[in-house]
Write an enzyme that holds these catalytic residues in place. Sequence first.
Site: not given
Ligand SMILES: O=C[C@H](O)COP(=O)(O)O
Length: 484
Positions: A16-18, A117, A189, A195, A256-257
Amino acid sequence: MKYNDSVLRTPMVIGNWKMNLDHRQAGQWLLEYSGSGQNWARRMEETGTVVNRVETGVLPSFTSLLAIHDMARKTDLNGELFFGAQNVSELDAGAYTGDISAQMLAALDCRYVLLGHSEQRRYHPEDDEKIDRKMRVVLDSGMTPIVCIGETKLGRDDGIGIDYALNQLVSAVRLLSPEDMSKVIVAYEPVWSIGTGTPPDPTVIESALADIRDFINATFGADVAAKVRILYGGSIKPDNAASIIRRYGIDGFLVGGASLDPTKFAKICHRVAESSVVRLRRTAHTIYRPGKRTVEEFTDSTLQEPYQIVASKVAQNHPDTMAWRASLALAAYRTVGFQWLEEQAAAELEDAADASGTTYLGFEADVLRDMIWSNRLRIIESMMKLIDERRIRGVFSIRQWLIECDDSLDPDRRHELLAEEFANVACMRAYGEIGHGVDFEGFRRPFVAGYLLSDVDTQNRMWRMRGIDRKLHRPWKSGRLGLQ
Ligand SMILES: O=C[C@H](O)COP(=O)(O)O
């Protein structure tokens, strides 16, 4: 086979690149991934390691979707790396400024749409009611919803972690038929882990995902529960991916990150692929007891004469200790219900006519091994009963599991050992070699050990099997996690 058996589902890793990577950066990411990302898959193929396919995908921003769509076709990633959107409107079309419809995403060949999300729930007026309508439009457009659930830190501190997440799931899926539900992917999650670099203990993740699957089973039935993939998301990195994916019932990750870096993302996919080897074939080779890492230690401390002598003799005659570990493993199988294994193997064998291979008690070795694998939960239950009745003691496990647990191994070495372990059929060979000289009935009662082919947290599993109310189980609160 039980609905919570991971082997039924293809594991997956979704990035998930956000709100990161514009369309040029997305193109660059894809180029780098197609270089580094695919290498691991090829390497595993070249070394003859059988891997379960891992479904991989990314969720770019809306503005990068077209670039990914076009680039995936130009690189060799088409059909290897899927993609999807991070959100969608619950409305079909019309005067809704700023919204993107499901039809628009489907026209771009999006495979997934992320819903609910926690960042959407937090920064936008995204509520449960909207999410269930979005679920409908996504399914109606032929795409796969990935619905996110997870408790906040507050929920966790109050000890209502998984109940909070389950309530979110209840409202997200309340309008779905069982058929629809079987297409859904659930991503657990915990908000406090996103994060932060701090995922929960793997045993806690395992327990939460098991509760989610139990809920799906109770609501939609075992067939649906067996199909729904449940992912974990929150601070997944190449370093922690292996220790989490090897837990029971975890079907993959929402990353994510770390997914912004194509090399890290590829490494995570690699870890999941490696684990899938183990998830598919956990043949039994080792008697293991916590604190007693070798079979010799186990034998010295646990077996009594004359069986200790028999075991030692076998060990001397078979410097390849794997062989006699296997004999003990098979003794354990025999202890807990070979009759039904035999019955099932016999049924299978009606279809598998070729009797020319190595035979074991009249059964073709591979068939029998597969039977053992696919029925391991039943074996565990039988073992639990024997433990309860104090007819056996100790813990029985598998060599792959030990290898995976051995944190001193670097990833390459671990991969080598797993591949080696996976490749051998010592379990059956050993029985063939030593079966005649060993009194298996003699092994039977006093000692042959207990917890078979299982990577589950003993305590949790026992509770679940005994139908203890999960609400009484508060690992979040009590801090009592993992194997006790
Ligand atoms: O969608 C992904 C999640 O929000 C996890 O994010 P993260 O891997 O940066 O903690």
